[in-house]
Design a protein around this motif. Structure first.
Motif, PDB file in Angstrom:
ATOM      1  N   THR A   9      11.607  11.092  -2.076  1.00 31.79           N
ATOM      2  CA  THR A   9      10.954   9.916  -2.651  1.00 31.79           C
ATOM      3  C   THR A   9       9.452  10.127  -2.817  1.00 31.79           C
ATOM      4  N   ALA A  10       8.804  10.668  -1.767  1.00 32.71           N
ATOM      5  CA  ALA A  10       7.352  10.858  -1.810  1.00 32.71           C
ATOM      6  C   ALA A  10       6.947  11.856  -2.884  1.00 32.71           C
ATOM      7  N   CYS A  11       7.748  12.888  -3.081  1.00 29.33           N
ATOM      8  CA  CYS A  11       7.413  13.908  -4.075  1.00 29.33           C
ATOM      9  C   CYS A  11       7.766  13.470  -5.495  1.00 29.33           C
ATOM     10  N   LEU A  25       1.295  15.297   6.223  1.00 31.75           N
ATOM     11  CA  LEU A  25       0.016  14.667   5.937  1.00 31.75           C
ATOM     12  C   LEU A  25      -0.772  15.398   4.855  1.00 31.75           C
ATOM     13  N   MET A  26      -0.261  16.522   4.404  1.00 29.11           N
ATOM     14  CA  MET A  26      -0.913  17.212   3.293  1.00 29.11           C
ATOM     15  C   MET A  26      -0.686  16.439   1.996  1.00 29.11           C
ATOM     16  N   PRO A  27      -1.602  16.558   1.033  1.00 28.53           N
ATOM     17  CA  PRO A  27      -1.370  15.934  -0.274  1.00 28.53           C
ATOM     18  C   PRO A  27      -0.193  16.591  -0.975  1.00 28.53           C
ATOM     19  N   LEU A  83       1.336   7.861  -6.445  1.00 31.09           N
ATOM     20  CA  LEU A  83       0.991   9.191  -5.948  1.00 31.09           C
ATOM     21  C   LEU A  83      -0.414   9.195  -5.352  1.00 31.09           C
ATOM     22  N   VAL A  84      -1.354   8.564  -6.036  1.00 31.15           N
ATOM     23  CA  VAL A  84      -2.729   8.478  -5.527  1.00 31.15           C
ATOM     24  C   VAL A  84      -2.742   7.766  -4.178  1.00 31.15           C
ATOM     25  N   ARG A  85      -2.002   6.668  -4.075  1.00 34.55           N
ATOM     26  CA  ARG A  85      -1.959   5.902  -2.830  1.00 34.55           C
ATOM     27  C   ARG A  85      -1.333   6.728  -1.701  1.00 34.55           C
ATOM     28  N   SER A  86      -0.269   7.436  -2.016  1.00 33.82           N
ATOM     29  CA  SER A  86       0.399   8.266  -1.006  1.00 33.82           C
ATOM     30  C   SER A  86      -0.537   9.351  -0.480  1.00 33.82           C
ATOM     31  N   ASN A  87      -1.204  10.069  -1.392  1.00 33.67           N
ATOM     32  CA  ASN A  87      -2.142  11.116  -0.973  1.00 33.67           C
ATOM     33  C   ASN A  87      -3.282  10.544  -0.145  1.00 33.67           C
ATOM     34  N   HIS A  88      -3.787   9.369  -0.545  1.00 30.38           N
ATOM     35  CA  HIS A  88      -4.886   8.739   0.187  1.00 30.38           C
ATOM     36  C   HIS A  88      -4.454   8.356   1.601  1.00 30.38           C
TER      37      HIS A  88
END
Length: 234
Positions: free
Chosen positions: A185-187, A164-166, A194-199
């Motif tokens: 994939t996420a990295c 859950l960390m950015p 990337l913005v959506r994933s971090n949010h």
């Protein structure tokens, strides 16, 4: 429908096989389709040690107590700290140790216990894991289950850190604790993805933190739904 006596004798084929994965060394690949929730591995540690008191001497002593088979299993594990001035045994430990417990500390909370698991240590890391490890204090085994449906041929991955960390924090933590760069994939997200994933990860973390602060949440699930609604509209 098969007779009950026959259903107990039928065994599913092995859920995974060990293969070399490009850029990762060995990894575990699904050998068949795995449904969400399936228990794919239960394993006892061959070695348990307190993470708070880990020294070169204590680790050397602990390794002397292993059988020849378990010792070979330990030395066959990967070492992400080669060439960084760290002894091979400590490098293997830091690369592969997984939180666990012991009979006198079943949950491993008092002594910050970690263990070496010859099979479970082969699961590579992903920030979008498809399996999840859980230490079972009663059986003193590590249980790993599928968290979603997994197709044959997919690599089975856990997460070594808090997903859950950015992205920046995840990358820094993995670099510091395990000395590798994650290319899951996420990295690999860029720009809006990337913005959506971090949010989304931050929002999920907020929901969990708020839920932990509410007394009686287990008895009043509607409160949990309200929390989710309130956070999602922010």
């Amino acid at each position: 429908m098969l007779p009950r006596s026959l259903t107990h004798s039928i065994q599913m084929p092995a859920a995974f096989v060990r293969v070399e994965v490009q850029g990762k060394g060995y990894g575990l690949i699904a050998a068949r389709n795995i449904p969400r929730g399936e228990l794919i591995l239960e394993e006892s540690p061959i070695l348990i040690h307190s993470g708070d008191n880990l020294t070169e001497a204590s680790l050397r002593t602990a390794l002397r107590g292993l059988s020849s088979r378990d010792s070979a299993a330990f030395w066959s594990l990967s070492n992400s700290w080669l060439g960084h001035g760290m002894s091979p045994r400590k490098g293997i430990w830091l690369t592969n140790a997984i939180p666990c417990g012991a009979p006198n500390d079943p949950d491993g909370e008092r002594d910050n216990l970690e263990g070496i698991f010859p099979i479970a240590s082969r699961f590579n890391s992903s920030c979008m894991p498809n399996v999840f490890p859980w230490w079972e204090a009663c059986s003193q085994k590590l249980a790993i289950r599928a968290v979603r449906d997994i197709a044959i041929g997919e690599e089975l991955c856990v997460s070594y850190i808090d997903v859950l960390m950015p992205h920046r924090d995840r990358a820094g933590t993995l670099r510091m604790a395990y000395n590798f760069e994650c290319h899951c994939t996420a990295c690999s997200f860029n720009g809006a993805d990337l913005v959506r994933s971090n949010h989304n990860r931050g929002m999920t973390d907020r929901i969990i933190q708020r839920a932990m602060e509410v007394e009686g949440l287990a008895f009043y699930p509607c409160i949990g739904l309200m929390l989710v609604s309130n956070i999602c509209v922010v």
